[in-house]
Write a protein that holds these residues in place. Structure first.
Motif, PDB file in Angstrom:
ATOM      1  N   LYS A   1      -2.443   3.286  14.954  1.00 18.96           N
ATOM      2  CA  LYS A   1      -1.108   3.633  15.435  1.00 18.96           C
ATOM      3  C   LYS A   1      -0.480   2.500  16.239  1.00 18.96           C
ATOM      4  N   ALA A   2      -1.301   1.714  16.921  1.00 15.64           N
ATOM      5  CA  ALA A   2      -0.758   0.576  17.649  1.00 15.64           C
ATOM      6  C   ALA A   2      -0.192  -0.466  16.697  1.00 15.64           C
ATOM      7  N   LEU A   3      -0.834  -0.638  15.548  1.00 17.60           N
ATOM      8  CA  LEU A   3      -0.406  -1.668  14.596  1.00 17.60           C
ATOM      9  C   LEU A   3       0.603  -1.162  13.575  1.00 17.60           C
ATOM     10  N   ASP A   4       0.430   0.071  13.101  1.00 16.27           N
ATOM     11  CA  ASP A   4       1.193   0.540  11.935  1.00 16.27           C
ATOM     12  C   ASP A   4       1.783   1.929  12.130  1.00 16.27           C
ATOM     13  N   PHE A   5       2.270   2.241  13.325  1.00 14.25           N
ATOM     14  CA  PHE A   5       2.709   3.600  13.606  1.00 14.25           C
ATOM     15  C   PHE A   5       3.769   4.081  12.617  1.00 14.25           C
ATOM     16  N   ASP A   6       4.741   3.253  12.288  1.00 11.87           N
ATOM     17  CA  ASP A   6       5.843   3.677  11.425  1.00 11.87           C
ATOM     18  C   ASP A   6       5.546   3.507   9.939  1.00 11.87           C
ATOM     19  N   ALA A   7       4.319   3.129   9.617  1.00 13.59           N
ATOM     20  CA  ALA A   7       3.944   3.003   8.204  1.00 13.59           C
ATOM     21  C   ALA A   7       2.538   3.508   7.941  1.00 13.59           C
ATOM     22  N   GLY A   8       1.952   4.209   8.923  1.00  8.82           N
ATOM     23  CA  GLY A   8       0.586   4.682   8.780  1.00  8.82           C
ATOM     24  C   GLY A   8       0.496   5.958   7.962  1.00  8.82           C
ATOM     25  N   VAL A   9      -0.509   6.021   7.102  1.00  9.79           N
ATOM     26  CA  VAL A   9      -0.715   7.167   6.217  1.00  9.79           C
ATOM     27  C   VAL A   9      -2.104   7.741   6.449  1.00  9.79           C
ATOM     28  N   ASN A  10      -2.173   9.042   6.539  1.00  4.24           N
ATOM     29  CA  ASN A  10      -3.444   9.763   6.578  1.00  4.24           C
ATOM     30  C   ASN A  10      -3.753  10.173   5.140  1.00  4.24           C
TER      31      ASN A  10
ATOM     32  N   VAL B   1      -5.435  14.413  -4.876  1.00  2.00           N
ATOM     33  CA  VAL B   1      -4.808  13.369  -4.058  1.00  2.00           C
ATOM     34  C   VAL B   1      -4.092  14.057  -2.907  1.00  2.00           C
ATOM     35  N   ARG B   2      -4.364  13.613  -1.683  1.00  2.00           N
ATOM     36  CA  ARG B   2      -3.653  14.171  -0.527  1.00  2.00           C
ATOM     37  C   ARG B   2      -3.362  13.078   0.490  1.00  2.00           C
ATOM     38  N   THR B   3      -2.106  12.957   0.861  1.00  2.00           N
ATOM     39  CA  THR B   3      -1.699  12.035   1.914  1.00  2.00           C
ATOM     40  C   THR B   3      -0.778  12.759   2.886  1.00  2.00           C
ATOM     41  N   SER B   4      -0.566  12.123   4.041  1.00  2.00           N
ATOM     42  CA  SER B   4       0.326  12.669   5.054  1.00  2.00           C
ATOM     43  C   SER B   4       0.779  11.538   5.951  1.00  2.00           C
ATOM     44  N   PRO B   5       2.002  11.576   6.477  1.00  2.00           N
ATOM     45  CA  PRO B   5       2.385  10.576   7.482  1.00  2.00           C
ATOM     46  C   PRO B   5       1.497  10.731   8.708  1.00  2.00           C
ATOM     47  N   ASP B   6       1.104   9.614   9.281  1.00  2.00           N
ATOM     48  CA  ASP B   6       0.166   9.649  10.402  1.00  2.00           C
ATOM     49  C   ASP B   6       0.908   9.774  11.738  1.00  2.00           C
ATOM     50  N   HIS B   7       1.658  10.851  11.865  1.00  2.00           N
ATOM     51  CA  HIS B   7       2.301  11.170  13.140  1.00  2.00           C
ATOM     52  C   HIS B   7       2.500  12.676  13.204  1.00  2.00           C
ATOM     53  N   GLY B   8       2.940  13.153  14.343  1.00  2.00           N
ATOM     54  CA  GLY B   8       3.070  14.582  14.540  1.00  2.00           C
ATOM     55  C   GLY B   8       4.468  15.112  14.312  1.00  2.00           C
ATOM     56  N   THR B   9       4.701  16.312  14.826  1.00  2.00           N
ATOM     57  CA  THR B   9       5.961  17.023  14.595  1.00  2.00           C
ATOM     58  C   THR B   9       7.124  16.457  15.404  1.00  2.00           C
ATOM     59  N   ALA B  10       6.828  15.799  16.513  1.00  2.00           N
ATOM     60  CA  ALA B  10       7.873  15.187  17.362  1.00  2.00           C
ATOM     61  C   ALA B  10       9.006  16.171  17.643  1.00  2.00           C
ATOM     62  N   PHE B  11       8.660  17.343  18.142  1.00  3.64           N
ATOM     63  CA  PHE B  11       9.671  18.365  18.426  1.00  3.64           C
ATOM     64  C   PHE B  11      10.782  17.836  19.347  1.00  3.64           C
ATOM     65  N   ASP B  12      10.434  16.884  20.225  1.00  2.00           N
ATOM     66  CA  ASP B  12      11.404  16.411  21.208  1.00  2.00           C
ATOM     67  C   ASP B  12      12.564  15.629  20.602  1.00  2.00           C
ATOM     68  N   ILE B  13      12.364  15.076  19.397  1.00  4.57           N
ATOM     69  CA  ILE B  13      13.461  14.312  18.782  1.00  4.57           C
ATOM     70  C   ILE B  13      13.943  14.938  17.474  1.00  4.57           C
ATOM     71  N   ALA B  14      13.412  16.101  17.115  1.00  6.34           N
ATOM     72  CA  ALA B  14      13.796  16.743  15.850  1.00  6.34           C
ATOM     73  C   ALA B  14      15.278  17.066  15.834  1.00  6.34           C
ATOM     74  N   GLY B  15      15.905  16.796  14.700  1.00  7.46           N
ATOM     75  CA  GLY B  15      17.313  17.107  14.512  1.00  7.46           C
ATOM     76  C   GLY B  15      18.276  16.121  15.127  1.00  7.46           C
ATOM     77  N   LYS B  16      17.767  15.072  15.764  1.00  3.97           N
ATOM     78  CA  LYS B  16      18.645  14.105  16.430  1.00  3.97           C
ATOM     79  C   LYS B  16      18.965  12.887  15.558  1.00  3.97           C
ATOM     80  N   GLY B  17      18.334  12.825  14.404  1.00  7.13           N
ATOM     81  CA  GLY B  17      18.638  11.744  13.478  1.00  7.13           C
ATOM     82  C   GLY B  17      18.052  10.405  13.853  1.00  7.13           C
ATOM     83  N   ILE B  18      17.044  10.378  14.723  1.00  9.44           N
ATOM     84  CA  ILE B  18      16.486   9.101  15.170  1.00  9.44           C
ATOM     85  C   ILE B  18      15.045   8.888  14.707  1.00  9.44           C
ATOM     86  N   ALA B  19      14.452   9.878  14.062  1.00  8.77           N
ATOM     87  CA  ALA B  19      13.066   9.748  13.610  1.00  8.77           C
ATOM     88  C   ALA B  19      12.978   8.750  12.458  1.00  8.77           C
ATOM     89  N   ASP B  20      11.945   7.930  12.471  1.00 10.94           N
ATOM     90  CA  ASP B  20      11.733   6.904  11.450  1.00 10.94           C
ATOM     91  C   ASP B  20      10.986   7.510  10.265  1.00 10.94           C
TER      92      ASP B  20
END
Length: 334
Positions: free
Chosen positions: A277-286, A294-313
């Motif tokens: 996450k320190a190196l590849d937070f905005d491009a990390g895949v689980n 085949v199963r993948t997922s973005p390696d970040h959480g729900t980020a409820f604090d910024i949801a709906g604000k249009g700023i999530a990467d």
């Protein structure tokens, strides 16, 4: 024939998942994404797109195969189950939708109707409230495939680093007791096979991290390196797997060190996830290795604090969709 479309679970509708899936659809041509469809949440997705100022038509479909036909003109959504869009306000109805979406998307991948499953972020605490009985989505995937949980190996993969935790969702205090030479060997074998078959690396190089500071300092800080990790390395070397270690974890992720391996096996969750996450937070895949789906997922959480604000990467969501498509295509061609 190209693989079937990817099935995507909505994630928690109060989180950033819905808006990131909309952004990913908008990037479909630029990123050359395989056609995908979202299971449920048509109203949520439309509202998320509107809240973020995104022009994303929603195309309801009745069969997964229809996704490829309508993908160019709108985001395909399978199924009528929905919820109210309340960004940042997770509730029971949203958790039920998230669980239904996860279950249906996973089942479609397991049956071969979908080429794979990409899971958007969920709140494990909310899922537990509506009956989810697994530590995480990785363990759930093992259950869907009727495989032992040890076979479902979590790899965190980014442009600069790939890491794999041997122990995953457990208290740090439990890690030494859970670590065994057999478990390290088993999971490393799965990683080596996946690097060859799913990532196309002919001769993968694997580094194994120590558990203790300074790799135990010859027993001064613990003996797990000599009693648990080294026997696993000896067995893997005998099996002609290119493996080295145990390496002190404080130096294993330095730029020069990363040039010497294709994946790092770590002893516990944060040892693997912090550097990724320190190196590849905005491009990390689980990505889940060792399973027939085949199963993948973005390696970040729900980020409820910024949801709906249009700023999530959306970088990690796009990377997860892209990686799932690449692995599915490679498997279909093998």
């Amino acid at each position: 024939m190209p693989p079937a479309p990817l099935a995507v679970s909505l994630g928690d509708p109060a989180g950033i998942g819905p808006e990131l899936l909309c952004r990913a659809w908008l990037a479909r041509d630029e990123q050359r994404l395989m056609p995908f469809f979202v299971v449920g949440g048509a109203k949520v997705l439309a509202a998320a797109a509107k809240a973020c100022g995104l022009d994303v038509p929603i195309n309801p479909i009745t069969e997964p195969a229809d996704a490829a036909t309508v993908f160019a003109g709108g985001l395909p959504v399978l199924g009528a189950l929905d919820a109210e869009y309340r960004p940042g306000q997770p509730d029971t109805s949203g958790a039920k939708l998230a669980l239904h979406s996860l279950q249906r998307a996973s089942d479609l991948a397991a049956s071969g109707v979908a080429a794979g499953v990409v899971t958007a972020p969920v709140s494990k605490a909310r899922l537990v409230e509506v009956g989810f009985a697994h530590p995480g989505q990785t363990e759930y995937m093992a259950a869907v495939c009727e495989r032992p949980v040890e076979d479902a190996v979590m790899m965190l993969a980014g442009p600069q680093l790939r890491t794999v935790p041997v122990t995953v969702h457990c208290a740090l205090l439990q890690v030494p007791a859970l670590l065994t030479a057999a478990l390290i060997e088993h999971r490393t074998r799965i990683v080596a096979a996946a690097l060859r078959e799913d990532f196309g690396l002919e001769n993968p190089r694997i580094a194994v991290a120590a558990l203790n500071p300074h790799a135990g300092e010859e027993g001064a800080f613990g003996d797990e390196e000599s009693t648990i990790i080294q026997p696993a390395l000896d067995a893997l070397t005998a099996a002609e797997i290119d493996v080295t270690g145990p390496h002190p974890a404080d130096a294993l992720f330095a730029p020069r060190a990363r040039q010497n391996y294709d994946a790092a096996i770590c002893m516990y969750h944060d040892q693997a996830l912090i550097p990724l996450k320190a190196l590849d937070f905005d491009a990390g895949v689980n990505v889940t290795l060792g399973l027939p789906i085949v199963r993948t997922s973005p390696d970040h959480g729900t980020a409820f604090d910024i949801a709906g604000k249009g700023i999530a990467d959306a970088g990690a969501t796009i990377a997860a969709l892209k990686m799932a498509g690449e692995i599915a295509t490679r498997r279909a061609a093998s």
